[in-house]
Design an enzyme around this catalytic site. Sequence first.
Site, PDB file in Angstrom:
ATOM      1  N   GLY A  14       7.686  -5.260   1.414  1.00  0.00           N
ATOM      2  CA  GLY A  14       6.368  -5.044   1.997  1.00  0.00           C
ATOM      3  C   GLY A  14       5.582  -4.061   1.155  1.00  0.00           C
ATOM      4  CB  CYS A  15       3.102  -1.526   2.132  1.00  0.00           C
ATOM      5  SG  CYS A  15       2.185  -0.160   1.411  1.00  0.00           S
TER       6      CYS A  15
END
Length: 165
Positions: A14-15
């Site tokens: 993800g981020c």
Amino acid sequence: MKSSNVEKAYFASGCFWGTEFHFMRAKGVIFTTVGYMGGFIYAPTYQEVCSGVTGHIETTEVVFNPDETSFEELLKLYYETHDFEQIGGQGPDIGEQYQSVVFYIDEEQKLIVEKYKDILTGMGYKVATQLRPATTFWEAEDYHQQYYDKKNGIPYCHTYKKIFK
């Protein structure tokens, strides 16, 4: 890359801000760098990667001392700090660039990831994490490095959840 006291690992969950946040604090980690891997654009920018059309994944490069920790221990932390069952993103971050991917640098890392995917599947999880060979790692812009430390914040979609004993 391996040398006498330094090894590398590449994790995408993800981020990259949240991924890096947890690895920066792990025992044996020398340093981390956030960037992009897996795409087909030369030297992509954050804006290009966020468009979702470069094929790149937000990735954290982890440089560690194998005398203090192992790829296996870092892989456990990786699985314990994101939703590895989510497909197509992570939390509210949806898109190809936010997928759960381990980019392996050698056959040993590949086998360890396969082993842990089997372990998690045996525990009843539906593992969405992809396993891909490492390619060129493009370092992200400076303002992304150690983002949460600079902002005195904590990740919004990367929380720690103990899975392994």
